[in-house]
Design an enzyme around this catalytic site. Structure first.
Site, PDB file in Angstrom:
ATOM      1  N   SER A 253       0.906  -0.877  -0.038  1.00 32.40           N
ATOM      2  CA  SER A 253       0.388   0.140   0.235  1.00 32.40           C
ATOM      3  C   SER A 253       1.012   1.181   0.016  1.00 32.40           C
ATOM      4  O   SER A 253       2.013   1.784  -0.838  1.00 32.40           O
ATOM      5  CB  SER A 253      -0.939   0.241   1.026  1.00 32.40           C
ATOM      6  OG  SER A 253      -1.822   0.617   1.239  1.00 32.40           O
ATOM      7  N   LEU A 254       0.476   2.007   1.310  1.00 31.06           N
ATOM      8  CA  LEU A 254       1.542   3.678   0.698  1.00 31.06           C
ATOM      9  C   LEU A 254       3.273   3.361   0.973  1.00 31.06           C
ATOM     10  O   LEU A 254       4.164   3.622   0.464  1.00 31.06           O
ATOM     11  CB  LEU A 254       0.753   4.165   2.037  1.00 31.06           C
ATOM     12  CG  LEU A 254       1.383   5.115   1.924  1.00 31.06           C
ATOM     13  CD1 LEU A 254       1.337   6.365   0.863  1.00 31.06           C
ATOM     14  CD2 LEU A 254       1.687   6.202   3.694  1.00 31.06           C
TER      15      LEU A 254
END
Length: 318
Positions: A99-100
């Site tokens: 993800s991030l």
């Protein structure tokens, strides 16, 4: 054959106020990188992550869920910690972000420079905050098969991540998350609502794509200088497009699949995120006795400097 070093970078849900405070106060290298990135962010946005994290008086148990701060804070802490490891002679043979965390992974691998990564992180936070309705994410301690078995889950939320054989994450709108939580409470299934105000990895953030994609135009993307394993694709990749950093937060995380492709006896994994979440998942996936070495540095319970020094020493001795 020497073991290869793997840097792990998690995303939203792992953050908290004062994360890395001991290193910021006592480790000059970590503080220098945090301040350098904070100055850059302040110049472009007028916001100071360092002041929000360490100078706002907020306690670590309070939710760090304001996207304008949590998004860049996660990247900054992870990238600064990676720099500290490398300044101590611990270089990754492989990087894996989820993800991030893919922003830090790509920056460490040389796909994009840290200045570009930080700008893209901040732009993404603004795009989501300005265009998307509130939503949320829930981590569930159960067999991921439950998602397809329980209509209360798959009707109202989307599968955001499968992290190990007994942990998965669902995501969606605020109403979908409320319904899912009600079901989990009724059935007494262990779960945690993550400190995230939006439904990443679900259709509830689709409105941000149009606003965010223009900021990716003209971004120069290099071939990875370090082997990069994708949390998006669940495998190693040798090239990627600028759209990758959007796709990584829109589509499901395939962490379990990525880790199952590795031989535990060949790797030393270091979780450089705020909470050691990926280290915990890795330990569950790679059973005791497999020869795996898995470490984390930061923790809400502090003693980060001791763990940093211990981790560096153990990797050198491995």
């Amino acid at each position: 054959m020497a073991k290869s070093v793997v840097f792990l970078f998690p995303g939203q849900g792992s953050q908290y106020y004062r994360m890395g405070i001991e290193l910021y106060e006592r480790h000059s290298g970590f503080r220098e990188w945090m301040d350098r990135m904070d100055r850059r962010l302040y110049q472009s946005t007028g916001r100071s992550v360092v002041l929000e994290l360490y100078g706002s008086g907020r306690k670590s148990e309070e939710p760090l869920d304001h996207l304008s701060y949590s998004h860049p804070a996660i990247f900054m802490v992870e990238y600064a910690l990676a720099q500290v490891m490398m300044e101590n002679g611990i270089y990754p043979d492989l990087v894996l972000g989820t993800s991030l965390g893919e922003f830090a992974s790509c920056a460490v691998a040389g796909v994009i420079d840290w200045e570009t990564a930080l700008e893209l992180v901040a732009n993404q936070a603004d795009a989501v905050r300005n265009t998307c309705e509130p939503g949320g994410m829930i981590a569930i301690v159960s067999d991921p098969a439950l998602f397809t078995q329980a209509a209360e889950l798959h009707t109202n939320t989307e599968l955001a991540a499968v992290n190990d054989q007994s942990h998965f994450v669902v995501s969606g709108t605020s109403e979908g998350i409320r319904q899912a939580e009600a079901y989990l409470k009724q059935t007494r299934i262990a779960h945690q609502v993550l400190p995230v105000r939006y439904g990443f990895h679900s259709a509830s953030i689709d409105a941000a794509e149009t606003a965010y994609k223009p900021s990716l135009t003209g971004i120069h993307v290099n071939r990875p200088q370090v082997k990069l394993v994708s949390g998006l694709y669940g495998m190693g990749i040798t090239s990627l497009s600028s759209d990758y950093v959007w796709d990584a937060v829109r589509h499901p995380i395939r962490f379990r699949e990525a880790m199952q492709r590795m031989n535990p006896s060949e790797h030393i994994c270091v979780d450089l995120g705020p909470s050691g979440t990926l280290a915990n998942f890795t330990k569950h996936l790679w059973k005791q006795g497999s020869g795996a070495h898995v470490y984390s540095v930061l923790s809400p319970f502090q003693k980060d400097l001791d763990r940093l020094q211990t981790t560096i020493r153990r990797i050198r001795q491995a």
